[in-house]
Design a protein around this motif. Sequence first.
Motif, PDB file in Angstrom:
ATOM      1  N   SER A   1      22.245  42.937-136.763  1.00 35.30           N
ATOM      2  CA  SER A   1      21.561  43.860-136.856  1.00 35.30           C
ATOM      3  C   SER A   1      20.224  44.421-136.244  1.00 35.30           C
ATOM      4  CB  SER A   1      21.850  44.017-138.137  1.00 35.30           C
ATOM      5  OG  SER A   1      21.851  45.195-138.944  1.00 35.30           O
ATOM      6  N   TYR A   2      20.330  45.547-137.132  1.00 35.41           N
ATOM      7  CA  TYR A   2      18.498  46.615-136.593  1.00 35.41           C
ATOM      8  C   TYR A   2      17.496  44.755-137.338  1.00 35.41           C
ATOM      9  CZ  TYR A   2      14.500  49.440-137.677  1.00 35.41           C
ATOM     10  OH  TYR A   2      13.394  49.805-137.696  1.00 35.41           O
ATOM     11  N   GLY A   3      16.469  43.948-135.927  1.00 38.38           N
ATOM     12  CA  GLY A   3      15.698  43.532-136.161  1.00 38.38           C
ATOM     13  C   GLY A   3      14.647  43.137-137.346  1.00 38.38           C
ATOM     14  N   VAL A   4      14.310  44.226-138.119  1.00 34.99           N
ATOM     15  CA  VAL A   4      13.473  43.919-139.164  1.00 34.99           C
ATOM     16  C   VAL A   4      13.858  44.032-140.577  1.00 34.99           C
ATOM     17  CG1 VAL A   4      11.659  45.489-137.872  1.00 34.99           C
ATOM     18  CG2 VAL A   4      12.962  46.539-139.429  1.00 34.99           C
ATOM     19  N   LEU A   5      15.869  43.976-140.824  1.00 34.20           N
ATOM     20  CA  LEU A   5      16.346  44.343-141.471  1.00 34.20           C
ATOM     21  C   LEU A   5      16.242  43.177-142.364  1.00 34.20           C
ATOM     22  CD1 LEU A   5      18.203  46.146-143.305  1.00 34.20           C
ATOM     23  CD2 LEU A   5      20.634  44.573-142.150  1.00 34.20           C
ATOM     24  N   PRO A   6      15.680  42.111-142.419  1.00 32.58           N
ATOM     25  CA  PRO A   6      15.614  40.844-142.936  1.00 32.58           C
ATOM     26  C   PRO A   6      14.069  41.012-143.437  1.00 32.58           C
ATOM     27  CG  PRO A   6      16.925  39.833-141.629  1.00 32.58           C
ATOM     28  CD  PRO A   6      16.518  41.228-140.902  1.00 32.58           C
ATOM     29  N   GLN A   7      13.492  41.632-142.932  1.00 29.38           N
ATOM     30  CA  GLN A   7      11.936  41.836-143.482  1.00 29.38           C
ATOM     31  C   GLN A   7      11.939  42.955-144.541  1.00 29.38           C
ATOM     32  OE1 GLN A   7      10.196  41.819-139.645  1.00 29.38           O
ATOM     33  NE2 GLN A   7       8.308  41.232-140.560  1.00 29.38           N
TER      34      GLN A   7
ATOM     35  N   SER B   1      26.100  38.660-143.986  1.00 29.02           N
ATOM     36  CA  SER B   1      26.498  38.975-142.998  1.00 29.02           C
ATOM     37  C   SER B   1      28.059  38.948-142.462  1.00 29.02           C
ATOM     38  CB  SER B   1      26.096  37.972-141.851  1.00 29.02           C
ATOM     39  OG  SER B   1      25.606  36.834-142.086  1.00 29.02           O
ATOM     40  N   LEU B   2      28.300  40.217-142.408  1.00 27.68           N
ATOM     41  CA  LEU B   2      29.930  40.669-141.663  1.00 27.68           C
ATOM     42  C   LEU B   2      29.705  40.339-140.651  1.00 27.68           C
ATOM     43  CD1 LEU B   2      29.849  43.924-143.542  1.00 27.68           C
ATOM     44  CD2 LEU B   2      30.528  41.995-144.730  1.00 27.68           C
TER      45      LEU B   2
ATOM     46  N   ASP C   1      19.038  35.586-131.752  1.00 28.87           N
ATOM     47  CA  ASP C   1      18.294  35.495-132.833  1.00 28.87           C
ATOM     48  C   ASP C   1      17.138  35.921-133.502  1.00 28.87           C
ATOM     49  OD1 ASP C   1      19.104  31.818-132.254  1.00 28.87           O
ATOM     50  OD2 ASP C   1      19.028  33.354-130.344  1.00 28.87           O
ATOM     51  N   ALA C   2      16.496  37.403-132.855  1.00 29.46           N
ATOM     52  CA  ALA C   2      15.721  38.193-133.245  1.00 29.46           C
ATOM     53  C   ALA C   2      17.002  38.817-133.791  1.00 29.46           C
ATOM     54  CB  ALA C   2      15.048  39.042-131.521  1.00 29.46           C
ATOM     55  N   PHE C   3      18.143  39.043-133.659  1.00 23.14           N
ATOM     56  CA  PHE C   3      19.153  40.611-134.909  1.00 23.14           C
ATOM     57  C   PHE C   3      20.071  39.696-135.648  1.00 23.14           C
ATOM     58  CE2 PHE C   3      18.484  41.563-129.968  1.00 23.14           C
ATOM     59  CZ  PHE C   3      17.008  42.730-130.808  1.00 23.14           C
ATOM     60  N   ALA C   4      19.797  38.001-135.608  1.00 27.30           N
ATOM     61  CA  ALA C   4      20.902  37.952-136.850  1.00 27.30           C
ATOM     62  C   ALA C   4      20.737  37.735-138.021  1.00 27.30           C
ATOM     63  CB  ALA C   4      20.998  36.156-136.341  1.00 27.30           C
TER      64      ALA C   4
ATOM     65  N   GLU D   1      22.045  36.318-140.105  1.00 26.51           N
ATOM     66  CA  GLU D   1      22.141  34.756-140.984  1.00 26.51           C
ATOM     67  C   GLU D   1      21.739  34.084-139.846  1.00 26.51           C
ATOM     68  OE1 GLU D   1      24.280  33.953-144.918  1.00 26.51           O
ATOM     69  OE2 GLU D   1      25.606  35.493-143.586  1.00 26.51           O
ATOM     70  N   PRO D   2      20.693  33.428-139.683  1.00 28.39           N
ATOM     71  CA  PRO D   2      20.512  32.471-138.303  1.00 28.39           C
ATOM     72  C   PRO D   2      21.810  31.469-138.632  1.00 28.39           C
ATOM     73  CG  PRO D   2      18.210  33.043-139.164  1.00 28.39           C
ATOM     74  CD  PRO D   2      19.925  33.393-140.197  1.00 28.39           C
ATOM     75  N   GLU D   3      21.812  30.941-139.328  1.00 27.74           N
ATOM     76  CA  GLU D   3      22.239  29.839-139.584  1.00 27.74           C
ATOM     77  C   GLU D   3      24.135  30.225-138.666  1.00 27.74           C
ATOM     78  OE1 GLU D   3      22.979  30.949-143.121  1.00 27.74           O
ATOM     79  OE2 GLU D   3      21.415  30.980-141.965  1.00 27.74           O
ATOM     80  N   ARG D   4      24.329  31.419-138.690  1.00 24.20           N
ATOM     81  CA  ARG D   4      25.862  31.484-138.422  1.00 24.20           C
ATOM     82  C   ARG D   4      25.877  32.084-136.327  1.00 24.20           C
ATOM     83  NH1 ARG D   4      28.380  34.867-142.778  1.00 24.20           N
ATOM     84  NH2 ARG D   4      30.695  34.914-141.055  1.00 24.20           N
ATOM     85  N   ASN D   5      25.085  32.338-136.284  1.00 26.90           N
ATOM     86  CA  ASN D   5      24.882  33.463-135.113  1.00 26.90           C
ATOM     87  C   ASN D   5      25.190  32.097-134.002  1.00 26.90           C
ATOM     88  OD1 ASN D   5      24.345  35.044-133.124  1.00 26.90           O
ATOM     89  ND2 ASN D   5      21.997  34.069-133.049  1.00 26.90           N
TER      90      ASN D   5
END
Length: 345
Positions: free
Chosen positions: A80-86, A97-98, A303-306, A308-312
């Motif tokens: 998704s949008y890269g800054v969404l987690p921030q 994440s979906l 990775d910049a858009f993940a 949940e990085p562990e599920r990418n």
Amino acid sequence: MLQRTLARLAARDDIGVLSRNSLAGGTAVDRAAARLWLRSRLQEPPDNRLIVTNGTQGALLLLFEALVGQGGLLAAEALSYGVLPQLAARAHIRVCSLDLDADGIEPSSFELTCKTHRPRALYCNPTVHNPTAIMMPAERRKTIAEIARRHAVTIIEDEPLGCLHPEAPPPMAMIAPDITWYIAGLTKGLAHGFRVAYVVGPTAVETQAVATGANRLSYWFPSPVSTAIVNDWIVSGVADRVRNAISAEAACRQQLAEEILGDHGLATQPGGLHAWLSLPPGIDRRTFAQELARDRVLVRPSDAFAIEPERNHANAIRISLSGPLDREEVERGLRIIASALECRA
């Protein structure tokens, strides 16, 4: 065009007042211009359902705080949008994440998430998805909207590229207007520096509640000088000329990308501003991006858009076709990417 517009604004008797007044939700003139801009994608919303904000990120913070609330859960595409987690961290909300497939959000993943985790809202980008360039079909949009309605999940639809793709399937805000908040930023269709975004709420009551609930927090108020320029451009027809020029240039750049990288797993949309390149299993996306950077070609690994990085599990990179100032620079970058791939084959 900007030089001429600034000269006109400088001659206005009220130019000094413009620099002093910043209103929550924008002025009636701002909203009138917004309705004109939005009509390629939405039926013109009434004033009391329309908010003018200081860019998409300001709009998202406003909506996250109001619709999800501290500790609440937001569902979003796995990429998704890269800054969404921030942004979520700033709003003190959680994000889950979906799964995605070739048509966008995978319905069974959304259904399961709604049943087991009960998110308060869904953030989605169905029109030329960032980063994968997926165009969610109309039927899939209807399915996602039905799931959201069934589980009382509010939809936050971000459509920065809708203005460049008027032929795209109808927005969620047209399919399910009763549960959808629609955001249209002007960064892609006009210019990044204006930082103006339009928000359309489901009802007048809900829209006004969100706006008045934060009417002393000026971080999201639109800049009156920026909106004066935007209003002038929209009403005079300059905005359409700029948008058409961007579309024409984007089409040429997208064709270049297809010609140079089309045989390497490239995904894009006609006239798209970015492309998504799936990499062979033997090429690590992070290492590949670092190698390209040494040749002054900047791409972003998945990775910049993940969310949940562990599920990418997407071994891919996003290529921006709109960043370089001229087409020759785009072609140079694309050929360097192609050469790097061929060397690894």
